[in-house]
Motif scaffolding. Structure first.
Motif, PDB file in Angstrom:
ATOM      1  N   THR A  44       0.750  -1.326   0.041  1.00  0.00           N
ATOM      2  CA  THR A  44      -0.059  -0.133   0.095  1.00  0.00           C
ATOM      3  C   THR A  44       0.895   1.369  -0.007  1.00  0.00           C
ATOM      4  N   PHE A  45       0.634   2.173  -0.904  1.00  0.00           N
ATOM      5  CA  PHE A  45       0.992   3.468  -0.738  1.00  0.00           C
ATOM      6  C   PHE A  45      -0.019   4.594  -0.454  1.00  0.00           C
ATOM      7  N   LEU A  46       0.387   5.348   0.392  1.00  0.00           N
ATOM      8  CA  LEU A  46      -0.742   6.618   0.603  1.00  0.00           C
ATOM      9  C   LEU A  46       0.105   7.818  -0.213  1.00  0.00           C
ATOM     10  N   LEU A  47      -0.934   8.520  -1.104  1.00  0.00           N
ATOM     11  CA  LEU A  47      -0.237   9.989  -1.665  1.00  0.00           C
ATOM     12  C   LEU A  47      -1.350  10.951  -1.047  1.00  0.00           C
ATOM     13  N   ALA A  48      -0.559  12.224  -0.863  1.00  0.00           N
ATOM     14  CA  ALA A  48      -1.288  13.266  -0.177  1.00  0.00           C
ATOM     15  C   ALA A  48      -0.404  14.257  -0.671  1.00  0.00           C
ATOM     16  N   GLU A 105      -3.779  13.584   4.353  1.00  0.00           N
ATOM     17  CA  GLU A 105      -2.955  13.441   4.817  1.00  0.00           C
ATOM     18  C   GLU A 105      -2.275  11.934   4.733  1.00  0.00           C
ATOM     19  N   ILE A 106      -0.705  11.948   4.932  1.00  0.00           N
ATOM     20  CA  ILE A 106      -0.068  10.558   4.767  1.00  0.00           C
ATOM     21  C   ILE A 106       0.129   9.963   6.078  1.00  0.00           C
ATOM     22  N   VAL A 107      -0.310  10.486   7.222  1.00  0.00           N
ATOM     23  CA  VAL A 107      -0.578  10.223   8.431  1.00  0.00           C
ATOM     24  C   VAL A 107      -1.427  11.215   9.411  1.00  0.00           C
ATOM     25  N   THR A 108      -2.655  10.633   9.711  1.00  0.00           N
ATOM     26  CA  THR A 108      -3.997  11.659   9.937  1.00  0.00           C
ATOM     27  C   THR A 108      -3.668  12.053  11.471  1.00  0.00           C
ATOM     28  N   LEU A 109      -3.399  13.224  11.500  1.00  0.00           N
ATOM     29  CA  LEU A 109      -3.617  13.710  12.755  1.00  0.00           C
ATOM     30  C   LEU A 109      -4.538  14.960  12.955  1.00  0.00           C
ATOM     31  N   ARG A 110      -5.117  15.672  11.891  1.00  0.00           N
ATOM     32  CA  ARG A 110      -6.032  16.601  11.828  1.00  0.00           C
ATOM     33  C   ARG A 110      -5.612  17.868  12.511  1.00  0.00           C
TER      34      ARG A 110
END
Length: 341
Positions: A44-48, A105-110
């Motif tokens: 898995t890749f996350l792109l943002a 976001e690539i790592v969700t912190l909001r």
């Protein structure tokens, strides 16, 4: 650097992330997906717009080609130069498919004020980590979620008891004070959560924020086990479930009902029923659904048919059998060493 585990295993696992300016993430997505699929790479890749984050596996040649695609040859140009990349090994494919997802976001912190591209804590090399976390004036903080901490963590580390990374903000507000906690050292699996968490804490007024460069994975790879301050195994988000020192596959498995990582002691618990329940999910409603799914899988197997959950279950069975064989080989080896002297 190729580890001993990598040399003995047919597949290479790449974990990579970089906070970078990617306003064209949507355009890059199909190009990255096509490259990975055409090279037999899964994961898995996350792109943002803020960057890239992912873990994938493939043959050593395919992963080498992917590194070139990310850093020089592909649509990213030189925007991923300096990306945090770590390699480990797998004896069988730890992912079922290839996914490239677009995220905000690539790592969700909001927390918009947490921007690692603008401000970030002080990186600490794995070789210097022990001396930092042993200082009495340093608060040592594990930024991972509770189920990850349960498999292993550093000595003296505070467990925030979070279930999602977004809860980290509330933990800081309720438990830490910039006027009192002047030095904070934090860590996570590969370093990405700490980059964002350190940016957030600096924005909240904390003066000295340190984080382990490359995370636990880099520490387990570079620091000898005899010098280690990490107890247990490190949870990873793939079929290997956990890894230990030297980045070798660990002993943990996943409960198929609730997906909670299980140690050998967890699997020996009276609440553990293969494919149905464990001590973390022992309730009638969950057991009923899990038992029915397990029953359908077993019926399909007897009839020689495929089932929706069968591939994942088969992968889990293979992984569990592999770990059992490895544990038995280790016991035989230790017994032989004891006999020899």
């Amino acid at each position: 650097m190729t580890t001993t585990a990598e040399a003995a295993a047919p597949l290479r696992v790449m974990a990579v992330y970089k906070f970078a300016d990617l306003p064209d993430a949507a355009d890059i997505r199909p190009l990255l997906a096509h490259f990975c699929c055409s090279h037999g790479i899964r994961g898995t890749f996350l792109l943002a717009p803020e960057g890239i984050n992912g873990t994938v596996a493939g043959s050593p040649a395919a992963i080498d080609a992917l590194e070139r695609f990310l850093l020089t040859d592909g649509p990213f140009g030189n925007r991923l130069t300096g990306a945090e990349i770590k390699y480990s090994a797998a004896t069988s494919m730890p992912f079922l498919r290839m996914k490239v997802r677009l995220k905000s976001e690539i790592v969700t912190l909001r927390a918009p004020e947490a921007n690692p591209a603008k401000i970030v804590g002080t990186y600490v090399e794995p070789q210097d980590w022990n001396s930092l976390i042993e200082r009495n004036d340093v608060v040592v903080l594990d930024t991972r979620n509770d189920y990850e901490v349960g498999l292993g963590t550093f000595r003296r580390a505070i467990d925030p008891h979070t279930q999602t990374f977004t809860e980290f903000k509330q933990f800081v507000a309720d438990n830490l004070d910039p006027a009192r906690d002047r030095k904070v050292a934090m860590f996570c699996t590969g370093g990405i959560r700490c980059e964002k968490a350190s940016a957030y804490m600096l924005a909240q007024g904390f003066e000295e924020v340190y984080h382990l460069k490359g995370g636990i994975l880099a520490y387990l790879e570079q620091v000898p086990e005899t010098d280690s301050r990490f107890d247990g195994e490190c949870f990873v988000f793939d079929d290997r479930v956990s890894i230990g020192h030297g980045l070798v596959e660990g002993d943990a498995t996943l409960c198929r009902a609730c997906r909670h990582p299980l140690t050998a002691a967890d699997r020996a618990h009276v609440a553990f029923r293969e494919g149905i329940s464990c001590a973390w999910c022992i309730d009638e409603d969950r057991q009923s659904g899990a038992a029915e799914r397990q029953r359908q899988i077993e019926i399909a197997r007897r009839r020689g048919l495929a089932h929706l959950g069968d591939e994942a279950a088969r992968a889990a069975d293979i992984g569990k059998a592999r770990k059992s064989r490895r544990a038995e080989q280790s016991r035989v080896l230790r017994a032989g060493e004891g006999t020899a002297g």
